[in-house]
Design an enzyme around this catalytic site. Structure first.
Site, PDB file in Angstrom:
ATOM      1  N   ASP A 114       0.890  -1.149   0.000  1.00 30.17           N
ATOM      2  CA  ASP A 114       0.000   0.000   0.000  1.00 30.17           C
ATOM      3  C   ASP A 114       0.934   1.206   0.000  1.00 30.17           C
ATOM      4  OD1 ASP A 114      -2.346   1.612   0.332  1.00 30.17           O
ATOM      5  OD2 ASP A 114      -1.910   1.725   2.470  1.00 30.17           O
TER       6      ASP A 114
ATOM      7  N   ASP B 126       0.177   5.095   0.901  1.00 31.22           N
ATOM      8  CA  ASP B 126       0.038   6.041   2.011  1.00 31.22           C
ATOM      9  C   ASP B 126      -0.128   5.294   3.334  1.00 31.22           C
ATOM     10  OD1 ASP B 126       0.117   8.052   0.059  1.00 31.22           O
ATOM     11  OD2 ASP B 126      -2.056   7.978  -0.201  1.00 31.22           O
TER      12      ASP B 126
END
Length: 172
Positions: A13, A15
């Site tokens: 992922d 952020d």
């Protein structure tokens, strides 16, 4: 394709994992790498894993920035990583959101996590060994997407990402 030609992958992922989550981030000037993030990607590369980024980017659907801004930031990230001897094999993002104010992005997309579309599409495009692959996310929706794609999901909330990745790879 034979099983031996397949390679494991780490799906990051963005952020909250590779960078501090500043909320709707699209500017390199506001981007802050997570401790150990660039080293973590380099470790994944050296271990022979694919390195992928899968990120929801509803800021596009909300009108905060454009898809071209996401692409520009991802190119900048790739340059930063290259300067440290690391690389991402593919960047994937989903700009859609079911309640988007911008109509063309207002949809319940199979690529938006917690759905697995970004992951499964990468597994179709690349020779990924799913049994040895995993996703690193900071939210339950990331782990849900991993489970739905048939891979392990690992929750990263704080600390040094390189240390986390080193331990995760050794878990095989």
């Amino acid at each position: 394709m034979t099983t031996t030609s397949r390679r494991p992958a780490v799906f990051f992922d963005r952020d909250g994992v590779l960078n501090h989550d500043e909320g709707y981030l699209f500017e390199a000037s506001k981007f802050k790498w997570m401790d150990g993030a660039r080293e973590a990607v380099r470790l994944v590369n050296k271990a022979g894993y694919f390195a992928f980024i899968v990120t929801n980017q509803s800021g596009v659907a909300r009108g905060f920035y454009q898809e071209s801004d996401v692409d520009t930031l991802h190119r900048w990230m790739a340059e930063e990583l290259a300067a440290d001897g690391a690389h991402i094999d593919a960047f994937e993002y989903c700009p859609d959101h079911p309640e988007a104010p911008i109509e063309r992005y207002r949809r319940d997309c199979h690529r938006r996590k917690p759905r697995p579309g970004m992951i499964t599409e990468l597994m179709q495009r690349f020779p990924v060994a799913t049994d040895r692959s995993f996703l690193i996310g900071d939210q339950e929706r990331d782990l849900e997407a991993a489970r739905a794609a048939g891979i392990r999901g690992l929750l990263f909330r704080e600390g040094n990402l390189a240390t986390f990745v080193r331990e995760a790879i050794n878990l095989r």
